[in-house]
Write a protein that holds these residues in place. Sequence first.
Motif, PDB file in Angstrom:
ATOM      1  N   GLU A   1      29.702  70.205  11.112  1.00 62.77           N
ATOM      2  CA  GLU A   1      28.298  69.796  11.054  1.00 62.77           C
ATOM      3  C   GLU A   1      28.208  68.495  10.262  1.00 62.77           C
TER       4      GLU A   1
ATOM      5  N   GLN B   1      32.603  80.414  16.955  1.00 57.73           N
ATOM      6  CA  GLN B   1      31.883  79.924  18.144  1.00 57.73           C
ATOM      7  C   GLN B   1      32.779  78.976  18.922  1.00 57.73           C
TER       8      GLN B   1
ATOM      9  N   THR C   1      38.346  66.240  24.160  1.00 58.71           N
ATOM     10  CA  THR C   1      38.045  66.789  22.832  1.00 58.71           C
ATOM     11  C   THR C   1      36.529  66.844  22.699  1.00 58.71           C
ATOM     12  N   MET C   2      36.028  67.902  22.111  1.00 62.13           N
ATOM     13  CA  MET C   2      34.583  68.028  21.948  1.00 62.13           C
ATOM     14  C   MET C   2      34.279  68.762  20.655  1.00 62.13           C
ATOM     15  N   THR C   3      33.029  68.674  20.249  1.00 59.15           N
ATOM     16  CA  THR C   3      32.605  69.364  19.037  1.00 59.15           C
ATOM     17  C   THR C   3      31.592  70.437  19.364  1.00 59.15           C
ATOM     18  N   VAL C   4      31.785  71.591  18.781  1.00 60.72           N
ATOM     19  CA  VAL C   4      30.758  72.622  18.788  1.00 60.72           C
ATOM     20  C   VAL C   4      30.223  72.647  17.368  1.00 60.72           C
ATOM     21  N   THR C   5      28.946  72.319  17.195  1.00 62.22           N
ATOM     22  CA  THR C   5      28.423  72.330  15.831  1.00 62.22           C
ATOM     23  C   THR C   5      28.071  73.766  15.507  1.00 62.22           C
TER      24      THR C   5
ATOM     25  N   ASP D   1      31.893  63.863  14.552  1.00 64.30           N
ATOM     26  CA  ASP D   1      32.725  64.081  15.729  1.00 64.30           C
ATOM     27  C   ASP D   1      33.715  62.939  15.985  1.00 64.30           C
TER      28      ASP D   1
ATOM     29  N   LEU E   1      34.938  81.007  21.010  1.00 69.38           N
ATOM     30  CA  LEU E   1      34.172  81.447  22.182  1.00 69.38           C
ATOM     31  C   LEU E   1      34.177  80.364  23.262  1.00 69.38           C
ATOM     32  N   HIS E   2      33.970  79.111  22.858  1.00 68.99           N
ATOM     33  CA  HIS E   2      34.001  78.015  23.823  1.00 68.99           C
ATOM     34  C   HIS E   2      35.408  77.849  24.394  1.00 68.99           C
TER      35      HIS E   2
END
Lengths: 165, 369, 391
Positions: free
Chosen positions: B54, B87, B78-82, B64, B90-91
Amino acid sequence: MDGTPLKEEDLKKVNTIVYKPNAKYAYSAGQAYSKFLLGLKEKKIIGRRCNKCGRVYVPPRMYCDDCFRPTDEWIEVKDEGIVETVVASFISWTRERIEKPEIVGVIRLFPSRDKDWVFPGLFHRICADFEDVKNMSLFGKKVKAVWKEERVGSINDIECFRVVE
Amino acid sequence: MKVAIIGVGWYGFRPNTKDVSFREMMFEAAVRAYEDAGHINPRTDVDTFISCQEDFWEGIAISDEFAPDPIGGAMRPTMTVTGDGLQGILHGVMHIKSGLANITVVESHAKPSDILTMRDIIEFAFDPMYRIGAKNVHFLAGLDALKFMKLRSATREDFAKVVIKNKYNGLKNPRASYAANIGLEDVINKEYTIYPLTDLDISRFVDAAVVVILASEDVARKYTDTPVWINGIYSATDSTIELSELGEARYMKIASKEAYSMAKVNVKEIKAAFVDDTYSYKELQHVEGLGLSDNAVKDLREGEFEKGGKIEVNPLGGHLAKGRPLEVSGLSLLLDAVEYLRQGVVDKAVVASWRGIPTFTGVVGVVSR
Amino acid sequence: MKTNLYFRRVAVIGAGLTLFRRRMLETPQELAWEAARKALDEAGLELKDIDCVVIGSAPDAFDGVHMKGEYLAHGSGGVRKMVSRVYVGGATGVMVPNTAWYHVASGLCEKVLAVAEEKMSPARPHPQSIFRYIWDPILEKPLNPNLIWIFAMEMHRYMHVNKITKEDIALVSVKNKKNALNNPYAQAAANITVDDVLKSEVLVWPVQLLDTSPVSDGAAAMVIVSEDVARRYTDTPVWIEGVGWTLDNTEWTGRELAYPRYLEYAARMAYKMAGVERPNKEIDVIEPYDPFDYKELHHIEGLMITKRGEAPKFLKEGVFDIDGEIPSSPSGGLLGVGNPIAAAGLMKVISIYWQLKGIAGKMQVKRPVHTGVAQAWGDLMQASTVIVMRN
């Protein structure tokens, strides 16, 4: 149901909650940046080399993100390089007008070659005139760091980069 | 199709880590995870990367930007889950189940020791309407705890027992900076930070980075003979402060129902639970929300959550012993579960994380050997 | 990258937008709600039908809330459901449907509400000041940078390497602001000339005021569902056939800025999944990310619609006009519609959805369209997200 646009003068008619976040941090510079900042104090630009791919990281990194292994050695690069790109800012970071433009750009530091896709690069001020930015004559010019007399271990220990030839 | 955890790596779990930057910490955790997975090379073997963080925990807008390099994810999806690291898992499971990836890496890191104004940052997560300048941001937990006490006829001593149990369990855990062998009086005699909680009831912050490597069922077999399986995982958000259910963790009820049904598991088969205990009472509330006990207070008093009882709860100490590493919290619990399963102590475990105040979001995973 | 041909099919069956404006009365939650409600109405669904919510929003600092996803959840319909927020800087808007795609394709969810919201107006003294905090806090922030520096440096490099003039680039602004005249949600629609762009206020040379998109508030939402559900609710679903994203490393100072190599990678990922082999022949309509006018050209090249450095030539020939061969930004793009960051990215996806469904009204492009691409870009000149859709 599209939303309700407000004009500047409407702001007085609506309720606004004013809140200034008190967000303060002490960023850990870490191994690599600490060495880099100490180097600046000594008028040195310190990078870090990966012996597997030969890439030089400036600012330094403790790991090579291409090879995914630790980088191997500290290396001092020249405080000279080539102007990759340059711009002239007439606004401040809060978007106020400034009269004398601030000139900044990216310098590809030596040793590196024209054809390199990745290179040791530094983002900094360039001491030059707006005209030279506008007519694009600064591109490809060789520049050298102008160091401040009083250095504290900050990126601002370099005043700017100035054209040397 | 099941999804496997084939490698885990961690770094830190210390109250402060001033000698390394967050990126260097991520790199260290990642190297260990790739090694644990059997010499995986992230540059060639991994399909997608997920980072959980975050902005205001990092003190960088669009943090990110710094996600890919230290985990080998540059020039990769590559990605961010905030959100909480769980979680992110889970993604990752969805990346694999959708056919997008064979191997996915989930990373999370936290450096609360870099945050000088933690109280203010937490307050900044409240709806602007509720930023009341409370000296103590734990007030929401206080309200929740009190409601839980009333609903379940719990006492201060019950909460203290959770603290004692978890801090003691942490003594076996190399990641537990706050483990201790203390007694009932040590907790009871403390002043309240927010009634009914003392500062021993509130987990402290800790710096940490955790990297977890997920793989599809067939690929997992190539790398390891002892994968840990994710049988089911789901998250849920309850609602806003006004509309969420205080006193009971409705987010856990919703998330666990879905996770169990995905895992086709009967809760009676689960012998260990690694659940959020950011506040001591939360452990009891979450155990009930997860359907692991009809009366957590009674079961706690009867020692059912200890070794030899119905179900071991936080046998490696939970956040009260290990500290709460912000968004790494879920992965911290998952790491304990993975180790417990690998040691062969239990065959099946549940991992349940909560994002802390002021959120009403939880993630629940069922993992097995 | 693994691309498995046995993907479950995923469709879009509804979309909604709020107006994009400099300043809106609604709170971020309310903006999200309005867009979400419209998307549900178009799909013919109610909130109780939705099983997962995906939220996209760029820096938390704009709306002025830490853990913005948690805050936005309620307005986005994320009540007692699976909710998550994804974030790849400015590229977030397209990451939202990409994420919704794998929610459905994985079989975990059937009906996903994908919502993107941004309210830039609360920031003081100016939204621009927030951007100072996106730079490296140790080595870049002390130079007091503003965001436009990034674009100016990239634009100037692009001009230098490819010998492109500011006139060439200004044509994008002219085209997009004109396209936006047909868009009822647009904030900055206008009939302008190249000369107007060149005479506008110089912000950071070579960037002038009309080279840029405005500061905006707004929200966008889509309903994204499995094939079975789509067939039940509509005869004309629009399929999401390819998703792609790529992040380069943080060292933007150490790479060639004239060409977005990371975008090429992201596009290849999406094209491979969708079976697109010759992008310039097979794609009928595009919405490349255009927060600044040169960006659209930069991205058209990264999407491999043209070769490097050649996008301006095709632009001049009218290929990217609304009645051209490959209309680009028929919505008016960020330059014309406005730029509430994440919402603007999703707006581009919605524009392609409208085009493919044939309900774009006055924005509808002249040629029949079958395959459309939307793209967004972000972080420190390092991230791109791509989506390929078909009808």
